[in-house]
Design a protein around this motif. Sequence first.
Motif, PDB file in Angstrom:
ATOM      1  N   ARG A   1      85.038  75.232 -32.172  1.00  0.00           N
ATOM      2  CA  ARG A   1      85.783  76.475 -31.982  1.00  0.00           C
ATOM      3  C   ARG A   1      85.966  77.198 -33.320  1.00  0.00           C
ATOM      4  O   ARG A   1      85.859  78.426 -33.388  1.00  0.00           O
ATOM      5  CB  ARG A   1      87.144  76.186 -31.336  1.00  0.00           C
ATOM      6  CG  ARG A   1      87.041  75.779 -29.872  1.00  0.00           C
ATOM      7  CD  ARG A   1      88.429  75.467 -29.309  1.00  0.00           C
ATOM      8  NE  ARG A   1      89.295  76.645 -29.341  1.00  0.00           N
ATOM      9  CZ  ARG A   1      89.306  77.588 -28.403  1.00  0.00           C
ATOM     10  NH1 ARG A   1      88.495  77.492 -27.364  1.00  0.00           N
ATOM     11  NH2 ARG A   1      90.133  78.616 -28.479  1.00  0.00           N
ATOM     12  N   GLN A   2      86.255  76.457 -34.391  1.00  0.00           N
ATOM     13  CA  GLN A   2      86.352  77.076 -35.708  1.00  0.00           C
ATOM     14  C   GLN A   2      85.023  77.722 -36.088  1.00  0.00           C
ATOM     15  O   GLN A   2      84.984  78.813 -36.667  1.00  0.00           O
ATOM     16  CB  GLN A   2      86.741  76.033 -36.761  1.00  0.00           C
ATOM     17  CG  GLN A   2      88.199  75.631 -36.731  1.00  0.00           C
ATOM     18  CD  GLN A   2      88.559  74.701 -37.873  1.00  0.00           C
ATOM     19  OE1 GLN A   2      87.742  74.424 -38.752  1.00  0.00           O
ATOM     20  NE2 GLN A   2      89.785  74.190 -37.853  1.00  0.00           N
ATOM     21  N   LYS A   3      83.942  77.040 -35.766  1.00  0.00           N
ATOM     22  CA  LYS A   3      82.617  77.591 -36.064  1.00  0.00           C
ATOM     23  C   LYS A   3      82.397  78.870 -35.249  1.00  0.00           C
ATOM     24  O   LYS A   3      81.867  79.875 -35.765  1.00  0.00           O
ATOM     25  CB  LYS A   3      81.580  76.534 -35.725  1.00  0.00           C
ATOM     26  CG  LYS A   3      80.071  76.774 -35.754  1.00  0.00           C
ATOM     27  CD  LYS A   3      79.497  78.006 -36.146  1.00  0.00           C
ATOM     28  CE  LYS A   3      78.022  78.162 -36.021  1.00  0.00           C
ATOM     29  NZ  LYS A   3      77.265  77.231 -35.251  1.00  0.00           N
ATOM     30  N   ALA A   4      82.826  78.886 -33.989  1.00  0.00           N
ATOM     31  CA  ALA A   4      82.672  80.075 -33.139  1.00  0.00           C
ATOM     32  C   ALA A   4      83.464  81.253 -33.710  1.00  0.00           C
ATOM     33  O   ALA A   4      82.990  82.397 -33.721  1.00  0.00           O
ATOM     34  CB  ALA A   4      83.124  79.767 -31.720  1.00  0.00           C
ATOM     35  N   ILE A   5      84.662  80.968 -34.205  1.00  0.00           N
ATOM     36  CA  ILE A   5      85.481  82.022 -34.825  1.00  0.00           C
ATOM     37  C   ILE A   5      84.788  82.552 -36.078  1.00  0.00           C
ATOM     38  O   ILE A   5      84.794  83.763 -36.348  1.00  0.00           O
ATOM     39  CB  ILE A   5      86.890  81.491 -35.154  1.00  0.00           C
ATOM     40  CG1 ILE A   5      87.640  81.162 -33.852  1.00  0.00           C
ATOM     41  CG2 ILE A   5      87.681  82.503 -35.971  1.00  0.00           C
ATOM     42  CD1 ILE A   5      88.954  80.437 -34.060  1.00  0.00           C
ATOM     43  N   ALA A   6      84.162  81.659 -36.839  1.00  0.00           N
ATOM     44  CA  ALA A   6      83.430  82.079 -38.039  1.00  0.00           C
ATOM     45  C   ALA A   6      82.231  82.951 -37.667  1.00  0.00           C
ATOM     46  O   ALA A   6      81.931  83.938 -38.352  1.00  0.00           O
ATOM     47  CB  ALA A   6      82.972  80.853 -38.824  1.00  0.00           C
ATOM     48  N   VAL A   7      81.548  82.599 -36.586  1.00  0.00           N
ATOM     49  CA  VAL A   7      80.425  83.427 -36.115  1.00  0.00           C
ATOM     50  C   VAL A   7      80.930  84.811 -35.734  1.00  0.00           C
ATOM     51  O   VAL A   7      80.308  85.834 -36.055  1.00  0.00           O
ATOM     52  CB  VAL A   7      79.729  82.749 -34.917  1.00  0.00           C
ATOM     53  CG1 VAL A   7      78.718  83.703 -34.266  1.00  0.00           C
ATOM     54  CG2 VAL A   7      79.026  81.472 -35.352  1.00  0.00           C
ATOM     55  N   TYR A   8      82.055  84.858 -35.060  1.00  0.00           N
ATOM     56  CA  TYR A   8      82.653  86.137 -34.646  1.00  0.00           C
ATOM     57  C   TYR A   8      82.969  87.012 -35.860  1.00  0.00           C
ATOM     58  O   TYR A   8      82.829  88.239 -35.814  1.00  0.00           O
ATOM     59  CB  TYR A   8      83.929  85.863 -33.855  1.00  0.00           C
ATOM     60  CG  TYR A   8      84.631  87.101 -33.346  1.00  0.00           C
ATOM     61  CD1 TYR A   8      84.197  87.747 -32.188  1.00  0.00           C
ATOM     62  CD2 TYR A   8      85.729  87.628 -34.028  1.00  0.00           C
ATOM     63  CE1 TYR A   8      84.843  88.883 -31.729  1.00  0.00           C
ATOM     64  CE2 TYR A   8      86.376  88.763 -33.575  1.00  0.00           C
ATOM     65  CZ  TYR A   8      85.934  89.394 -32.416  1.00  0.00           C
ATOM     66  OH  TYR A   8      86.569  90.521 -31.960  1.00  0.00           O
ATOM     67  N   ASN A   9      83.357  86.369 -36.976  1.00  0.00           N
ATOM     68  CA  ASN A   9      83.698  87.096 -38.199  1.00  0.00           C
ATOM     69  C   ASN A   9      82.497  87.264 -39.137  1.00  0.00           C
ATOM     70  O   ASN A   9      82.675  87.631 -40.306  1.00  0.00           O
ATOM     71  CB  ASN A   9      84.823  86.371 -38.940  1.00  0.00           C
ATOM     72  CG  ASN A   9      86.186  86.606 -38.319  1.00  0.00           C
ATOM     73  OD1 ASN A   9      86.872  87.565 -38.647  1.00  0.00           O
ATOM     74  ND2 ASN A   9      86.589  85.728 -37.410  1.00  0.00           N
TER      75      ASN A   9
ATOM     76  N   GLU B   1      84.240  81.632 -25.839  1.00  0.00           N
ATOM     77  CA  GLU B   1      83.441  80.963 -24.816  1.00  0.00           C
ATOM     78  C   GLU B   1      82.001  81.492 -24.823  1.00  0.00           C
ATOM     79  O   GLU B   1      81.043  80.711 -24.697  1.00  0.00           O
ATOM     80  CB  GLU B   1      84.078  81.180 -23.440  1.00  0.00           C
ATOM     81  CG  GLU B   1      83.357  80.465 -22.310  1.00  0.00           C
ATOM     82  CD  GLU B   1      84.029  80.695 -20.966  1.00  0.00           C
ATOM     83  OE1 GLU B   1      83.355  80.462 -19.942  1.00  0.00           O
ATOM     84  OE2 GLU B   1      85.206  81.116 -20.949  1.00  0.00           O
ATOM     85  N   GLN B   2      81.840  82.792 -24.988  1.00  0.00           N
ATOM     86  CA  GLN B   2      80.501  83.382 -25.009  1.00  0.00           C
ATOM     87  C   GLN B   2      79.696  82.870 -26.202  1.00  0.00           C
ATOM     88  O   GLN B   2      78.504  82.574 -26.073  1.00  0.00           O
ATOM     89  CB  GLN B   2      80.609  84.913 -25.054  1.00  0.00           C
ATOM     90  CG  GLN B   2      81.087  85.532 -23.751  1.00  0.00           C
ATOM     91  CD  GLN B   2      81.316  87.036 -23.871  1.00  0.00           C
ATOM     92  OE1 GLN B   2      81.439  87.573 -24.973  1.00  0.00           O
ATOM     93  NE2 GLN B   2      81.386  87.714 -22.736  1.00  0.00           N
ATOM     94  N   ILE B   3      80.358  82.776 -27.349  1.00  0.00           N
ATOM     95  CA  ILE B   3      79.673  82.278 -28.548  1.00  0.00           C
ATOM     96  C   ILE B   3      79.287  80.816 -28.360  1.00  0.00           C
ATOM     97  O   ILE B   3      78.168  80.407 -28.706  1.00  0.00           O
ATOM     98  CB  ILE B   3      80.565  82.453 -29.789  1.00  0.00           C
ATOM     99  CG1 ILE B   3      80.773  83.944 -30.081  1.00  0.00           C
ATOM    100  CG2 ILE B   3      79.941  81.762 -31.001  1.00  0.00           C
ATOM    101  CD1 ILE B   3      81.811  84.228 -31.146  1.00  0.00           C
TER     102      ILE B   3
END
Length: 565
Positions: free
Chosen positions: A379-387, A353-355
């Motif tokens: 959401r997939q893009k947010a997970i990629a940013v997190y990684n 959510e923050q991303i």
Amino acid sequence: MSVINFESTNCKNCYACVRACPVQSIKIKDEQAIIMEERCIACGLCLKACPKNVKKVETELEKVKSYLNKGEKVAISLAPTCFGVFDVSAQKICGALKKLGCFYVEETAVGALAVTNAYQKIQEEMEETCCITSCCASVNLLIEKHFPKLIPLLIPVLTPLMVHARLLKQKYGHETKVVFIGPCLAKKIEGEEDEFIDAVLTIEELIQWISEEHLDFDQVESMNLDATEQSQRTYPIVGGMSSCFTKRKKNIEIVPVDGIEDCIKVLEGIERREFENCFFEMSACHHSCIGGPAIGDKEVNIFKRKMRIKKYRELNDPNQIPASQTYPLHVNVGRIFKNKYAPILQPSEKEIEQILNHIGKYSSADELNCGSCGYKTCRQKAIAVYNHMAEPSMCLPYMKHKAETYSHVIFDVTPSIILVVNHELTIVDMNPAAQRFFDITKDQAIELPISVFLEEEPFLEVMESKQDLVGLRLTLNNNQTTVIESIIRIEHQEVMLCILHDLTEEIRHEEHLQRLKINAIDMAQQVINKQMIVAQEIASLLGETTAETKVTLTRLKELIQENEV
């Protein structure tokens, strides 16, 4: 070994490679696409998708040339796909390779026979289960790196190339250098990991080599292959491996699967236990090996390749004796696969959510899932940013909205008068400052000629000279208003930006200050004059008083002198 990557260049925000990658093995850092080796399956789809063609493939062509320059014996394992790409006979291709210095040239199909026999035995012994062929190097990497739970279902048998490499070493000596030529990039990884394979060249590299040496197939002598195996030549087409079976178990369904997307769907289905009694013949490339990623720019039509392979399969050369009759297949075809799983870290819902909030997505309605960033969902893009595989700026709708917001704010709040004029010299836009200055609404002004507001000549001059005009001083409203006019060309949009800076208030302010200065000078002069008059009057009075004092004192002196006498 990283066999593929991209040349150092800005990726121009297209993210085509990210979209093309089926296993999310590409990260973007500082606008540069980088292949993550620990996730890559070397399918080559990203290279095909790159519009800039900035592919960087690890080549071993110079290594092979060095073998030949040193006088070492080189044995070629030639993939059947080659016979579908080149519009010449197998004998011509063999002659060209020997002209280049190679000692031996054999079909990889020679090694395929042992693989086929192993597969046939497995499918005959199958009982209510599923298994997956291991001929395709990309599929093997896909399972090892992304579906490790299915490794037990991956048939533990060497690929035809691995078998053939061992046979070549046995036949010609272990000092002989074994070089594979085929359409596959993943074979380069396979070659790096297998001690029996000394180098792997793609068909694209072979074409380059032939071109560098200026070889003409018409001038090349036809030579028979040193070993061939007609029965196994269908391996590079869909279902080609299982078509080599001499018998099949009736209750076992042999399912050819081609294309990495379909392979992934099937593997996901296997994990969900959707299949049973299925023998999956998998190939990562669409149309199987004849659709490989490293065939070259001058590719022959895929269906033409398929027709050539089938024709070559049926070709029976009486001068060529099958390899199975010339030397025995003494090879252990067993293989062990490894778990190479490299998981992606899963952020919490709060972190996702923050991303998303950081890129202007505060609700599900804001998540467009447009795929412009290369990922299917926000959401997939947010997970990629997190990684650290993606950057927030990859969200094109957000960046576009951000840029438009900034530009609109500047356009709307700037005190400068801005008009946008097309090449027909009519108004196409104006900002609020211009509307107030000319006392007209934008809707009323649109499509009016610029001559209603300003002289046309400067605009015509800019159009003819193709030079911007900056700092022209004008007076408007019957000389009541003074402005500085600048006309800037925006060529790719075929408009001109006219910016007027109203100097009227500044000039009035300067005139007011000038008047104040003059008044101050006049007042100072008056004070000076008055001071001079006062000084003169004081001096006059002081003069008269001094004279009277002198007379009085002189008289007093004389009186004193008289008394003394």
